[in-house]
Design an enzyme around this catalytic site. Structure first.
Site, short mmCIF file in Angstrom:
data_model
loop_
_atom_site.label_atom_id
_atom_site.label_comp_id
_atom_site.label_asym_id
_atom_site.label_seq_id
_atom_site.Cartn_x
_atom_site.Cartn_y
_atom_site.Cartn_z
N ASP A 5 103.13 -2.52 -39.79
CA ASP A 5 104.11 -2.83 -39.30
C ASP A 5 104.37 -3.50 -37.94
OD1 ASP A 5 106.04 -2.12 -41.33
OD2 ASP A 5 105.77 0.02 -40.69
N ASP A 23 96.66 -2.16 -38.50
CA ASP A 23 98.17 -1.38 -38.49
C ASP A 23 98.70 -2.48 -39.54
OD1 ASP A 23 100.46 0.02 -38.02
OD2 ASP A 23 101.22 -1.52 -36.60
#
Length: 268
Positions: free
Chosen positions: A34, A32
């Site tokens: 963020d 991922d």
């Protein structure tokens, strides 16, 4: 002329070696972006470019659950109306702090033989935010593929973002189900390679990282950021529905924690 031709051949050979390594990678690792790679949420930080580093109340009030992508499209339009430029947004993204230990994890992956890891990024941010940060931090070449919402500047200087895809998953926002991305990618690459990966890893933090981690098998490893939503959802699932979440779970507070586990796994 001969030197140029030799250089051309050497580059072609390097490209062939990388292609072969790409097909033979033993492990597949998803990241991922963020609050996993970077220690902030890029959508929140871009607000620093707004007048007074804040959004007007009428704009905030337009947010609807499950439609965050549409909300961010309005935020980016507002920033353009306020005269915020491409270079200003890029500068903000480039300054996002890396999550503790993440650059060390990237260095570990770079230092491994190329046939060890195939590295993929899957994020509900957007291409401009992610590419700006990765290029500034010298990490773009590490990633074989990036799956995220497309975003480009139009002729008026506005960053226009579009949804990544549509899907039927009730857990995920309308614009992206990461489990669909993970399942489709693993299936396609397994067919191209002619064999499965030894293990698949997923490094994340948020609630939308729990859904793709459900697609992992018992030999695979989910790396949820400790005490973040992904970690809490995995823990709750283990308690409420034993056996439903199949992957090995290794919580992390620093990218160094991920490195330590990967060192052991690649040595098996």
């Amino acid at each position: 002329m001969v030197g140029c031709f030799a250089l051309f051949l050497s580059l072609r050979c390097f490209s062939c070696i990388m292609s072969i390594s790409y097909l033979k990678s033993r492990f597949l690792i998803f990241f991922d972006f963020d609050e996993t790679i970077v220690d902030e949420t890029s959508d929140d930080i871009v607000v620093q470019a707004a007048p007074g580093q804040n959004l007007p109340g009428w704009l905030k009030d337009t947010y609807q659950p499950g439609r965050y992508n549409e909300y961010m499209q309005r935020v980016l339009a507002y920033l353009a109306e306020q005269g915020v430029t491409e270079s200003e947004i890029r500068s903000i993204m480039e300054k996002l702090p890396a999550t503790p230990g993440m650059l060390a994890l990237f260095q570990f992956l770079r230092n491994r033989p190329p046939q060890d890891f195939e590295v993929v990024l899957v994020s509900d941010a957007n291409t401009f935010f992610i590419e700006s940060w990765l290029r500034r931090n010298g990490a773009r070449q590490l990633f074989h593929r990036i799956f995220t919402n497309p975003a480009t500047f139009n002729k008026d200087g506005r960053l226009v973002m579009r949804p990544f895809h549509s899907h039927d998953c009730p857990r995920c926002p309308d614009n992206m189900c990461k489990q669909v991305v993970v399942r489709d990618y693993v299936a396609r690459r397994t067919q191209e390679r002619g064999r499965p990966y030894q293990r698949v890893f997923y490094v994340g933090d948020g609630a939308n990282d729990f859904c793709p981690a459900l697609a992992l098998g018992p030999r695979d490893v989910a790396f949820p950021r400790r005490d973040f939503p992904m970690h809490r959802l995995i823990t709750e699932t283990h308690e409420a529905m034993p056996g439903e979440f199949k992957a090995v779970t290794v919580p992390w507070a620093s990218g160094e924690d991920v490195v330590q586990r990967l060192r052991k796994l690649v040595a098996e």
